[in-house]
Scaffold this motif. Structure first.
Motif, short mmCIF file in Angstrom:
data_model
loop_
_atom_site.label_atom_id
_atom_site.label_comp_id
_atom_site.label_asym_id
_atom_site.label_seq_id
_atom_site.Cartn_x
_atom_site.Cartn_y
_atom_site.Cartn_z
N ASP B 3 0.82 -1.21 0.00
CA ASP B 3 0.00 0.00 0.00
C ASP B 3 0.85 1.26 0.00
O ASP B 3 0.34 2.36 -0.07
CB ASP B 3 -0.98 0.00 1.18
CG ASP B 3 -0.27 0.05 2.51
OD1 ASP B 3 0.93 -0.31 2.55
OD2 ASP B 3 -0.91 0.45 3.50
N ILE B 5 3.19 3.12 -2.23
CA ILE B 5 3.61 3.04 -3.63
C ILE B 5 5.03 3.53 -3.88
O ILE B 5 5.57 3.33 -4.96
CB ILE B 5 2.63 3.82 -4.54
CG1 ILE B 5 2.48 5.28 -4.09
CG2 ILE B 5 1.28 3.13 -4.59
CD1 ILE B 5 1.59 6.12 -4.98
N TYR B 6 5.63 4.16 -2.88
CA TYR B 6 6.99 4.67 -3.09
C TYR B 6 8.05 3.80 -2.42
O TYR B 6 9.23 4.07 -2.55
CB TYR B 6 7.10 6.10 -2.53
CG TYR B 6 6.15 7.05 -3.21
CD1 TYR B 6 6.41 7.50 -4.50
CD2 TYR B 6 4.99 7.48 -2.58
CE1 TYR B 6 5.53 8.37 -5.13
CE2 TYR B 6 4.11 8.34 -3.20
CZ TYR B 6 4.38 8.79 -4.48
OH TYR B 6 3.52 9.64 -5.10
N LEU B 242 4.40 6.69 -11.46
CA LEU B 242 3.01 6.48 -11.07
C LEU B 242 2.06 7.53 -11.61
O LEU B 242 0.92 7.62 -11.20
CB LEU B 242 2.94 6.49 -9.53
CG LEU B 242 3.86 5.48 -8.83
CD1 LEU B 242 4.22 5.95 -7.44
CD2 LEU B 242 3.21 4.12 -8.79
N LYS B 244 2.32 10.81 -11.22
CA LYS B 244 2.05 11.87 -10.25
C LYS B 244 3.11 12.97 -10.20
O LYS B 244 2.80 14.12 -9.92
CB LYS B 244 1.90 11.28 -8.85
CG LYS B 244 0.89 10.14 -8.82
CD LYS B 244 0.32 9.92 -7.46
CE LYS B 244 -0.51 8.64 -7.41
NZ LYS B 244 -1.65 8.67 -8.35
N PHE C 106 -3.70 12.47 -6.88
CA PHE C 106 -3.06 11.55 -5.95
C PHE C 106 -3.84 10.26 -5.71
O PHE C 106 -3.35 9.36 -5.05
CB PHE C 106 -2.73 12.27 -4.63
CG PHE C 106 -1.55 13.20 -4.78
CD1 PHE C 106 -0.27 12.67 -4.91
CD2 PHE C 106 -1.71 14.57 -4.85
CE1 PHE C 106 0.83 13.51 -5.09
CE2 PHE C 106 -0.62 15.41 -5.03
CZ PHE C 106 0.66 14.88 -5.14
N ASN C 107 -5.06 10.21 -6.24
CA ASN C 107 -5.81 8.96 -6.12
C ASN C 107 -5.99 8.25 -7.45
O ASN C 107 -6.53 7.15 -7.49
CB ASN C 107 -7.18 9.24 -5.49
CG ASN C 107 -7.04 9.55 -4.03
OD1 ASN C 107 -6.52 8.75 -3.27
ND2 ASN C 107 -7.48 10.73 -3.62
N ASP C 108 -5.55 8.88 -8.51
CA ASP C 108 -5.74 8.28 -9.83
C ASP C 108 -4.87 7.05 -9.99
O ASP C 108 -3.65 7.13 -9.84
CB ASP C 108 -5.39 9.32 -10.91
CG ASP C 108 -5.51 8.74 -12.30
OD1 ASP C 108 -6.56 8.14 -12.59
OD2 ASP C 108 -4.57 8.89 -13.10
N GLN C 109 -5.47 5.93 -10.27
CA GLN C 109 -4.76 4.69 -10.59
C GLN C 109 -3.99 4.10 -9.39
O GLN C 109 -4.22 3.00 -8.98
CB GLN C 109 -3.82 4.91 -11.77
CG GLN C 109 -3.64 3.64 -12.58
CD GLN C 109 -2.90 3.92 -13.90
OE1 GLN C 109 -2.81 5.05 -14.35
NE2 GLN C 109 -2.41 2.87 -14.50
N PHE C 110 -3.05 4.88 -8.85
CA PHE C 110 -2.31 4.42 -7.67
C PHE C 110 -2.60 5.41 -6.53
O PHE C 110 -2.36 6.60 -6.71
CB PHE C 110 -0.81 4.42 -7.91
CG PHE C 110 -0.38 3.64 -9.12
CD1 PHE C 110 -0.10 2.28 -9.02
CD2 PHE C 110 -0.24 4.26 -10.36
CE1 PHE C 110 0.30 1.57 -10.14
CE2 PHE C 110 0.16 3.56 -11.47
CZ PHE C 110 0.43 2.20 -11.37
N GLN C 111 -3.07 4.91 -5.40
CA GLN C 111 -3.33 5.85 -4.31
C GLN C 111 -2.04 6.20 -3.57
O GLN C 111 -1.27 5.32 -3.18
CB GLN C 111 -4.35 5.27 -3.32
CG GLN C 111 -4.81 6.33 -2.34
CD GLN C 111 -5.78 5.81 -1.32
OE1 GLN C 111 -5.47 4.92 -0.53
NE2 GLN C 111 -6.99 6.35 -1.33
N ASP C 112 -1.84 7.48 -3.40
CA ASP C 112 -0.67 7.96 -2.68
C ASP C 112 -1.05 8.09 -1.21
O ASP C 112 -1.77 9.00 -0.81
CB ASP C 112 -0.27 9.34 -3.26
CG ASP C 112 0.98 9.88 -2.62
OD1 ASP C 112 1.13 9.75 -1.39
OD2 ASP C 112 1.82 10.43 -3.35
#
Lengths: 341, 274, 344
Positions: B3, B5-6, B242, B244, C106-112
């Motif tokens: 959970d 992602i980094y 990702l 972002k 920040f929620n698109d595809q991968f949640q940060d």
């Protein structure tokens, strides 16, 4: 008083006669009453030029940009570029020539005298609660157009601090000059703001800078706007290392990271301290760095401190003459301190 | 861990092979997870490799998805992180997160001819595709691999390519003639034009320096390849992988999520920002 | 839930939020910025210089720390953001709309989860703009409104001696419930006044982007326009516009070492900026966005074209900060209008 028509005619004629490649000047922006920098290249654009109290930008930055552009595109400039330069802008142009950034023949300086009124400090106007849509010089006053009508304010009430303390509002170095030489009409003694600050005890000064550097967001507006910050490579951001196809992996790999990207107080302080030291003897107090800071860090205090040290210790005046010595690359037999001998 | 992602997973280097020496050397690394199974990936996807204290870099996964026990990366020594990577030895532990990006639609290509065209280190991103296709050889028609580099000593995967000759048509080239070189002399696009692969029922996949890709595509078009028959994989500077961090976009697409694989039909619609 | 709060009761409401840290705009160093309220909240600010985005997307975020003793594998320790509940008062509708954009990214595809951990603990108590906050406001051109509750948990409207306070989310209801008796019930007159105030606010003149619905397509058609270079001519390439933008989310990730032997340090996210020349520079030195014109185009197109194509809304929320704070007059409204006016 400077006649705007003279400025426009000068620019128009020079462009029409093909004497210069362009004229770096000011035009009305789309952001309220403010002026913005512009480079005009056609005679018919000359009427865009303006001259009012919001012409605070130091346009010599765009001489640097022009140089960088020429170098990048490997273009050769046959003609000089002209610049509208106030007293302070002309001094910074002198420093750039002193450092051989370009030669005197590359630049045509259209000097403009501030005639002692200087330019506006927008923040002072905001503090007075004035929302203006236009501004103009008029003798010792600035005249603002507001919703309530015309408002006349003595220039010294809303003038930039640097202008209050300016010792040379007349551009000594110029090809032609507009306006009268009113040198000596300085309103505050030099370093007034600095002296006031230095009355604080060291602990209070430390606390002051702690607070100031805490909020720096490292947008680098101060560096980007400074004509003296022309280095291709800057120690503050490890990434702006100019990489070309020829740069070796070793050079990239072994590059020292002096300052972290995090905008923490310690890193910010290192950044600003490094910058101010690099400006010693070069900063001519145009104070663009402080003006552009979105969070109002009083950077002028730092620059002034360096300037005063150089003056008191070595009698050094930055931007005085093109052929003159530079502070850090010269010494005098009378220099205080013996380390140099 | 999943959970965050980094947060990279730890992976041990189990094998290092120097492909090419010199200042811009290329080494191939195999890494295996320190704990558990490695993530699954598809042909064309990338992973973010970490060297703690140095940083991260996005590298295409150069091993076939059919290989589950390790992932392979061929890394050229060009920058801060890759130069430090080249100092590592077998047994050392690095970080890995991924897989990132889209993949080549290999399943759609079964029954077709495949023409691979690689230049320099650009062979690595299409290597999983080549090796997967060869492992499933019966599913495909003719398989041709064009590959070239500046000189013979700059050719990577040399032994593997030689092994493939019984299963595929391998066409190697060097930019300039050199003693002992018996195959094509000249740039990769020229070799393609020289050998004239047929566009009939064929997909061409190319990767290499941008200038090479440009001329390969031009030459493929000359040979009658349609835009939909040409695939390539592109790269941009990346930090998150990702979608972002905001720097790898080409027009509206973040290369790290919408790319890196594009058909020329898709790519030509995007601005040239790569 | 809709209530009335007398202005002199505002501090009582804040005092009642004992479970919350409260921040509000405070004038310090001659700029408005969000600071801890210390019990007193006055909502007489024009918009803050920095948007509230830092509450969920701070300029510096430590992802994890690492430690490696020679010969051993590295040890990673994820850092969880401290998750105190935070109520931010006085958020303007453009910044509320900004939060929606940030949430999308920040929620698109991968949640940060770093973003989300902070965001889920931040409540925005908005304040409608009865008048534009500055000369560069243009929220109505980008799908927003000066009285919008988008992204807010509570929306307050200044009705002179009182605020009309409306809950927007469940969190907002909880905030208001905590205030208990400090609130009164709105009268029919209050409701009438609210309606009128909002109508007046919407009628206030703002700057405008021309033919805004056509902008994404027109920008797409203008990618190669020579105007980009011309409009960026004065740009000094600093980060003021993006760092002060309520929706700019670009970031960098770096390892910051605190010790070399044993190796210790942090992997850190910091804000980054598409106007910096090195933002997109490849390791090879190749730069897909080589000049300031290309970088200005990226900033504008991201806001007005790419985000629109990806998420169906303008990323720009019209706060005007990038115009007001630009030191050399680069003006996003002017740029969009200039670039698009030449396209048929």
């Amino acid at each position: 008083m400077i006649n705007l028509q003279d400025m426009r005619d000068t620019a128009r004629n020079m462009l029409a006669k093909n004497e210069v490649r362009g004229v770096i000047g000011y035009r009305r922006s789309t952001n309220g009453m403010l002026a913005e920098p512009v480079v005009i290249t056609k005679p018919e654009q000359a009427d865009e030029l303006i001259w009012d109290p919001t012409c605070f930008h130091n346009l010599s930055l765009y001489l640097v940009e022009d140089r960088k552009f020429l170098a990048h595109t490997r273009a050769k400039a046959d003609l000089p570029i002209a610049i509208i330069a106030k007293g302070c802008d002309a001094r910074s142009t002198v420093v750039l020539m002193q450092e051989n950034y370009f030669e005197r023949k590359d630049v045509y300086i259209i000097g403009v005298s501030c005639e002692g009124t200087g330019v506006l400090d927008e923040r002072k106007l905001v503090k007075k609660g004035i929302r203006a849509t236009n501004s103009a010089f008029d003798g010792d006053d600035f005249v603002f157009t507001t919703e309530q009508g015309e408002q006349r304010i003595p220039a010294r009430e809303v003038m930039a601090d640097r202008c209050l303390e300016c010792r040379e509002c007349f551009p000594k170095e110029h090809n032609i000059v507009l306006g009268e030489d009113k040198t000596g009409r300085q309103l505050d003694a030099p370093f007034t703001a600095l002296k006031r600050f230095e009355e604080l005890d060291p602990a209070a000064r430390w606390e002051f800078w702690d607070h100031q550097f805490e909020r720096c967001i490292r947008c680098f507006a101060c560096r980007s706007v400074c004509p003296m910050c022309y280095c291709d490579e800057c120690i503050v951001d490890s990434t702006s290392f100019p990489v070309t196809g020829q740069t070796t992996a070793d050079e990239k790999a072994n590059r020292v990271k002096w300052i972290e990207r995090s905008a923490t107080r310690a890193e910010n302080m290192t950044y600003h301290m490094t910058r101010v030291l690099h400006l010693a003897g070069r900063c001519i107090d145009c104070n663009e760095c402080e003006r552009v800071c979105p969070v109002n860090i009083p950077l002028r205090l730092l620059n002034n401190k360096m300037e005063r040290e150089a003056r008191e210790q070595f009698g050094y005046e930055p931007g005085a003459s093109i052929g003159g010595p530079s502070l850090t690359a010269s010494f005098l037999d009378t220099d205080p301190g013996k380390f140099i001998r | 861990m999943s959970d965050n992602i980094y947060l990279p997973e730890l992976a041990r280097i189990t094998h290092i092979k120097e492909e090419i020496g010199g200042e811009r050397s290329i080494k191939t690394y195999r890494v295996e997870p320190v704990e558990g199974a490695a993530f699954e990936h598809e042909c064309g996807q990338c992973a973010m490799l970490s060297l703690f204290g140095r940083g991260e870099m996005m590298i295409s996964i150069a091993s076939s998805p059919l290989i589950k026990e390790y992932k392979q990366f061929s890394i050229m020594r060009v920058g801060r992180v890759s130069a430090a990577f080249h100092e590592l030895e077998v047994g050392e532990v690095v970080g890995i997160r991924g897989p990132y990006g889209n993949s080549f639609p290999l399943d759609d290509w079964r029954g077709k001819n495949l023409v691979f065209i690689g230049g320099g280190v650009g062979l690595a991103p299409i290597w999983p595709l080549i090796t997967t296709a060869l492992a499933q050889r019966a599913d495909f028609n003719n398989i041709t691999v064009f590959y070239g580099a500046r000189s013979a000593s700059d050719l990577m995967y040399k032994a593997e390519l030689d092994h493939m000759r019984s299963n595929a048509d391998i066409q190697l080239s060097v930019d300039k003639a050199e003693p002992g070189w018996k195959e094509f002399c000249g740039f990769v696009p020229a070799n393609v034009l020289d050998k004239k692969p047929s566009p009939d029922n064929t997909i061409a996949i190319t990767c290499g320096p941008p200038i090479m890709i440009k001329f390969v595509i031009q030459n493929l078009q000359k040979l009658g390849f349609a835009d939909e028959q040409i695939y390539t994989t592109i790269e941009n500077k990346m930090k998150c992988g990702l979608g972002k961090c905001g720097r790898c976009n080409v027009g509206k697409d973040y290369v790290c999520t919408k790319g890196p694989v594009y058909s020329w039909a898709q790519l030509k619609e995007l601005p040239e920002e790569y | 839930m809709e209530k009335i709060l007398a202005k002199n009761k505002l501090d009582d409401w804040v005092a009642a939020l004992s479970d919350w840290q409260v921040s509000a705009p405070i004038m310090e160093d001659d700029i408005w910025s969000y600071k801890a309220s210390k019990g007193k909240v006055q909502l007489e600010h024009s918009n803050t210089v920095q948007p509230p985005k830092g509450f969920s997307f701070p300029q510096r975020e430590v992802f994890f720390s690492f430690e490696q003793i020679k010969g051993q594998p590295p040890r990673l320790t994820p850092i969880q953001p401290k998750a105190a509940r935070h109520a931010v008062f006085g958020v303007r509708p453009c910044d509320g709309a900004g939060a929606v954009r940030m949430d999308t990214v920040f929620n698109d595809q991968f949640q940060d989860n770093y973003y989300q951990a902070r965001r889920s603990n931040v409540a925005y108590v908005g304040l409608a703009c009865n008048k534009p906050q500055g000369i560069n406001c243009f929220c109505q051109s980008v799908g927003g409104s000066p009285v919008s509750s988008q992204g807010m948990d509570v929306l307050m409207t200044d009705l002179g001696d009182r605020y009309y306070v409306a809950a927007v989310t469940e969190t907002g209801k909880a905030l208001m419930t905590a205030g208990g008796k400090v609130f009164g019930e709105p009268s029919a007159d209050d409701k009438k006044k609210l309606k009128q105030t909002h109508a007046d606010a919407l009628a206030q003149p703002q700057r405008a982007i021309n033919n805004v619905d056509a902008v994404p397509a027109k920008l797409k058609a203008s990618f190669d326009s020579p105007l980009w270079e011309e409009l960026a001519r004065a740009c000094i390439g600093c980060g003021a516009c993006t760092f002060l933008c309520p929706t700019c989310h670009c970031f960098d990730i770096n390892d910051e070492n605190t010790s070399s032997s044993p190796l210790r340090g942090n992997r850190v996210r910091t804000w980054d900026n598409c106007q910096f020349p090195d933002f997109t520079m490849h390791t090879s030195g190749h730069n897909p966005r080589e000049n300031q014109g290309a970088r200005l185009r990226q900033r504008v197109n991201h806001k007005f074209q790419y985000f629109h194509e990806n998420f169906g809304m303008s990323q720009c929320t019209g706060c005007g900060r990038c115009i007001t704070e630009c030191s050399v007059g680069v003006d996003i409204v002017n740029v969009v209008n200039k670039v698009t006016e030449h396209v048929g």
